[in-house]
Design an enzyme around this catalytic site. Structure first.
Site, PDB file in Angstrom:
ATOM      1  N   ARG A  26       3.001   4.073 -28.571  1.00  0.00           N
ATOM      2  CA  ARG A  26       2.840   2.968 -27.631  1.00  0.00           C
ATOM      3  C   ARG A  26       1.816   1.984 -28.182  1.00  0.00           C
ATOM      4  O   ARG A  26       0.877   2.362 -28.864  1.00  0.00           O
ATOM      5  CB  ARG A  26       2.377   3.481 -26.254  1.00  0.00           C
ATOM      6  CG  ARG A  26       3.356   4.461 -25.596  1.00  0.00           C
ATOM      7  CD  ARG A  26       4.647   3.783 -25.217  1.00  0.00           C
ATOM      8  NE  ARG A  26       5.605   4.670 -24.570  1.00  0.00           N
ATOM      9  CZ  ARG A  26       6.621   5.254 -25.186  1.00  0.00           C
ATOM     10  NH1 ARG A  26       6.803   5.077 -26.487  1.00  0.00           N
ATOM     11  NH2 ARG A  26       7.457   6.017 -24.515  1.00  0.00           N
ATOM     12  N   LEU A  63       0.826  -1.210   0.000  1.00  0.00           N
ATOM     13  CA  LEU A  63       0.000   0.000   0.000  1.00  0.00           C
ATOM     14  C   LEU A  63       0.857   1.256   0.000  1.00  0.00           C
ATOM     15  O   LEU A  63       0.718   2.145   0.849  1.00  0.00           O
ATOM     16  CB  LEU A  63      -0.995   0.015   1.169  1.00  0.00           C
ATOM     17  CG  LEU A  63      -2.099  -1.043   1.113  1.00  0.00           C
ATOM     18  CD1 LEU A  63      -3.038  -0.897   2.311  1.00  0.00           C
ATOM     19  CD2 LEU A  63      -2.893  -0.968  -0.190  1.00  0.00           C
ATOM     20  N   THR A  64       1.770   1.323  -0.971  1.00  0.00           N
ATOM     21  CA  THR A  64       2.483   2.568  -1.222  1.00  0.00           C
ATOM     22  C   THR A  64       1.504   3.528  -1.887  1.00  0.00           C
ATOM     23  O   THR A  64       0.310   3.252  -1.991  1.00  0.00           O
ATOM     24  CB  THR A  64       3.687   2.330  -2.147  1.00  0.00           C
ATOM     25  OG1 THR A  64       3.208   1.790  -3.394  1.00  0.00           O
ATOM     26  CG2 THR A  64       4.667   1.354  -1.520  1.00  0.00           C
ATOM     27  N   THR A  77       7.577  -6.017 -18.448  1.00  0.00           N
ATOM     28  CA  THR A  77       7.176  -4.921 -19.340  1.00  0.00           C
ATOM     29  C   THR A  77       7.998  -4.937 -20.623  1.00  0.00           C
ATOM     30  O   THR A  77       9.163  -5.381 -20.627  1.00  0.00           O
ATOM     31  CB  THR A  77       7.382  -3.565 -18.637  1.00  0.00           C
ATOM     32  OG1 THR A  77       7.222  -2.487 -19.582  1.00  0.00           O
ATOM     33  CG2 THR A  77       8.777  -3.448 -18.037  1.00  0.00           C
ATOM     34  N   ASP A  78       7.409  -4.419 -21.695  1.00  0.00           N
ATOM     35  CA  ASP A  78       8.151  -4.302 -22.952  1.00  0.00           C
ATOM     36  C   ASP A  78       9.252  -3.247 -22.866  1.00  0.00           C
ATOM     37  O   ASP A  78      10.130  -3.183 -23.725  1.00  0.00           O
ATOM     38  CB  ASP A  78       7.208  -3.984 -24.118  1.00  0.00           C
ATOM     39  CG  ASP A  78       6.415  -2.683 -23.944  1.00  0.00           C
ATOM     40  OD1 ASP A  78       6.554  -2.026 -22.893  1.00  0.00           O
ATOM     41  OD2 ASP A  78       5.639  -2.346 -24.857  1.00  0.00           O
ATOM     42  N   GLU A  79       9.246  -2.451 -21.812  1.00  0.00           N
ATOM     43  CA  GLU A  79      10.265  -1.403 -21.682  1.00  0.00           C
ATOM     44  C   GLU A  79      11.666  -1.977 -21.474  1.00  0.00           C
ATOM     45  O   GLU A  79      12.657  -1.267 -21.631  1.00  0.00           O
ATOM     46  CB  GLU A  79       9.898  -0.440 -20.553  1.00  0.00           C
ATOM     47  CG  GLU A  79       8.650   0.378 -20.857  1.00  0.00           C
ATOM     48  CD  GLU A  79       8.434   1.516 -19.880  1.00  0.00           C
ATOM     49  OE1 GLU A  79       9.419   2.203 -19.544  1.00  0.00           O
ATOM     50  OE2 GLU A  79       7.285   1.718 -19.458  1.00  0.00           O
ATOM     51  N   PRO A 118      -0.966  18.018 -20.208  1.00  0.00           N
ATOM     52  CA  PRO A 118       0.465  17.977 -20.523  1.00  0.00           C
ATOM     53  C   PRO A 118       0.810  16.826 -21.467  1.00  0.00           C
ATOM     54  O   PRO A 118       0.492  15.671 -21.199  1.00  0.00           O
ATOM     55  CB  PRO A 118       1.126  17.775 -19.159  1.00  0.00           C
ATOM     56  CG  PRO A 118       0.078  17.059 -18.349  1.00  0.00           C
ATOM     57  CD  PRO A 118      -1.249  17.559 -18.836  1.00  0.00           C
ATOM     58  N   PRO A 172      13.853  12.928 -19.887  1.00  0.00           N
ATOM     59  CA  PRO A 172      15.155  12.403 -20.319  1.00  0.00           C
ATOM     60  C   PRO A 172      15.047  10.944 -20.757  1.00  0.00           C
ATOM     61  O   PRO A 172      14.400  10.132 -20.106  1.00  0.00           O
ATOM     62  CB  PRO A 172      16.018  12.528 -19.051  1.00  0.00           C
ATOM     63  CG  PRO A 172      15.331  13.558 -18.198  1.00  0.00           C
ATOM     64  CD  PRO A 172      13.873  13.410 -18.493  1.00  0.00           C
ATOM     65  N   ALA A 187      15.430  -0.659 -16.228  1.00  0.00           N
ATOM     66  CA  ALA A 187      16.618  -1.418 -15.824  1.00  0.00           C
ATOM     67  C   ALA A 187      16.313  -2.315 -14.627  1.00  0.00           C
ATOM     68  O   ALA A 187      16.798  -3.450 -14.541  1.00  0.00           O
ATOM     69  CB  ALA A 187      17.764  -0.465 -15.494  1.00  0.00           C
ATOM     70  N   LYS A 208      13.362  -3.610 -13.881  1.00  0.00           N
ATOM     71  CA  LYS A 208      12.510  -4.709 -14.346  1.00  0.00           C
ATOM     72  C   LYS A 208      13.332  -5.737 -15.138  1.00  0.00           C
ATOM     73  O   LYS A 208      13.130  -6.946 -15.005  1.00  0.00           O
ATOM     74  CB  LYS A 208      11.367  -4.172 -15.194  1.00  0.00           C
ATOM     75  CG  LYS A 208      10.341  -3.352 -14.427  1.00  0.00           C
ATOM     76  CD  LYS A 208       9.615  -4.174 -13.362  1.00  0.00           C
ATOM     77  CE  LYS A 208       8.644  -5.176 -13.964  1.00  0.00           C
ATOM     78  NZ  LYS A 208       7.871  -5.894 -12.899  1.00  0.00           N
ATOM     79  N   ASP A 256      10.202  17.321 -22.955  1.00  0.00           N
ATOM     80  CA  ASP A 256      10.236  15.862 -22.946  1.00  0.00           C
ATOM     81  C   ASP A 256      11.058  15.349 -21.772  1.00  0.00           C
ATOM     82  O   ASP A 256      11.960  16.025 -21.277  1.00  0.00           O
ATOM     83  CB  ASP A 256      10.844  15.358 -24.260  1.00  0.00           C
ATOM     84  CG  ASP A 256      10.325  13.987 -24.657  1.00  0.00           C
ATOM     85  OD1 ASP A 256       9.623  13.361 -23.832  1.00  0.00           O
ATOM     86  OD2 ASP A 256      10.608  13.549 -25.789  1.00  0.00           O
ATOM     87  N   TYR A 295      13.743   2.611 -14.065  1.00  0.00           N
ATOM     88  CA  TYR A 295      12.598   1.695 -13.960  1.00  0.00           C
ATOM     89  C   TYR A 295      12.782   0.466 -14.836  1.00  0.00           C
ATOM     90  O   TYR A 295      12.710  -0.676 -14.368  1.00  0.00           O
ATOM     91  CB  TYR A 295      11.293   2.407 -14.323  1.00  0.00           C
ATOM     92  CG  TYR A 295      10.184   1.435 -14.668  1.00  0.00           C
ATOM     93  CD1 TYR A 295       9.726   0.522 -13.718  1.00  0.00           C
ATOM     94  CD2 TYR A 295       9.613   1.404 -15.936  1.00  0.00           C
ATOM     95  CE1 TYR A 295       8.719  -0.391 -14.027  1.00  0.00           C
ATOM     96  CE2 TYR A 295       8.613   0.503 -16.260  1.00  0.00           C
ATOM     97  CZ  TYR A 295       8.170  -0.395 -15.299  1.00  0.00           C
ATOM     98  OH  TYR A 295       7.181  -1.298 -15.613  1.00  0.00           O
TER      99      TYR A 295
END
Length: 345
Positions: free
Chosen positions: A217, A35-36, A125-127, A208, A277, A155, A157, A275, A153
């Protein structure tokens, strides 16, 4: 069967809890969540009424607590959604991403080794693949695409994925991994693009959009993703990675304009901002493997899914307004303080 779903008070994890309760009513579901800020007990309010569901508050990186949980519950399957997941936050503070996403994964798998399970499933994730050039629409991520991360993030995963595969190879732990494209749907935390745009557009606030909004995406409706995870954890090959994509590529600007059109709001609300980084240009997944081996295909087209999502946000304003006001963080103690198990604080 008894299934522990970590991170089940979050967006995809919460949807997965409901998918399992509906499609496998014979199974017991235990949600473990710290529960963050992104965990929300209001998401699980209906699940709490189901006698097959239990919520436990705790940290997957807390080894003593996790071992106690495994000892008492004796789970059959672990599905790990628990992760810090917002790229911007990872750029500001990488450390918490490493602790939860890497060390937490290790603790869970060590518990699996110690107490025995039939499957550990890692939701990724696909990231982890980095990005693809905008001028090569013929290129897609496959399971053999090299890892090439762009943010703390992704990295974290990717590190977790490599650790999972190492535990399979070294210890023969029965693992599987799914790597998904961008999800959307009910219960999505309002810091992410689609719910952020919906909530701000409804209040006629500036919207934004990073850079020129050209980043592409592949959008996957969350229920389709849940169906894929369910298939892989029950029938997928041990030690394998499966890509899960929606076949719905859109630029960020297209997504924003689609939402504005659905809400009958003017495009003049769009505000272009500097944008982030290392912002990845294009994600696109080839889900051939999961279709060929398990028969999975996404059912929801983007135009249908975005309408369903917008309708859900219109019909559940209290849920996301409580998040924006911060009231959701008091909901856990108010509603369930005496009804659920807790880790040591």
């Amino acid at each position: 069967m008894k299934i522990i779903v970590t991170g089940g008070a979050g967006f995809i994890g919460g949807n997965f809890v409901y998918y399992e309760l509906e499609n496998h009513p014979e199974d017991e579901i235990i949600c473990l969540d710290k529960l963050t800020y992104a965990g929300n007990m209001e998401t699980l309010s209906k699940a709490m009424e189901n006698p097959k569901f239990k919520f436990v508050k705790g940290d997957i990186a807390d080894r003593e607590f996790v071992y106690q949980l495994f000892e008492s519950e004796k789970p059959d399957i672990i599905v790990n959604f628990a992760a810090e997941s917002h790229v911007d936050r990872s750029i500001e503070n990488p450390e918490i991403f490493l602790k939860t996403n890497v060390m937490g994964t290790q603790v869970l798998m060590d518990a699996c080794r110690k107490y025995g399970i039939s499957r550990y499933h890692q939701v990724s994730t696909d990231e982890v693949y980095g990005d693809l050039p905008l001028d090569r629409p013929d290129l897609f991520f496959t399971e053999d695409t090299p890892i090439h991360t762009s943010s703390p993030y992704s990295a974290s995963k990717a590190s977790a994925d490599l650790l999972v595969l190492a535990y399979y190879r070294t210890y023969k732990l029965p693992v599987s991994i799914t790597r998904c494209s961008n999800n959307y749907g009910p219960y999505h935390f309002p810091e992410k693009l689609i719910p952020l745009i919906i909530s701000k557009a409804l209040d006629d606030q500036p919207l934004p959009v990073y850079g020129k909004g050209e980043n592409v995406r592949d959008w996957l409706y969350v229920e389709d993703h849940c169906a894929a995870i369910d298939l892989v954890m029950r029938k997928g090959k041990v030690g394998e990675v499966y890509n899960v994509g929606g076949h719905n590529e859109k630029t960020n600007l297209e997504v924003v304009k689609t939402i504005l059109k659905q809400l009958d709001k003017p495009e003049s609300l769009i505000t272009y901002v500097t944008d982030r980084p290392g912002h990845d240009m294009r994600y696109a997944i080839d889900p051939t493997k999961i279709h060929r081996e398990l028969g999975w295909l996404p059912k929801t087209k983007f135009d249908d899914g975005i309408k369903q999502t917008i309708d859900w946000y219109l019909n559940n304003k209290e849920w996301w307004q409580n998040i924006l006001s911060g009231d959701y963080q008091n909901y856990y103690q108010k509603m369930y303080g005496n009804r659920i198990s807790n880790a040591k604080q």
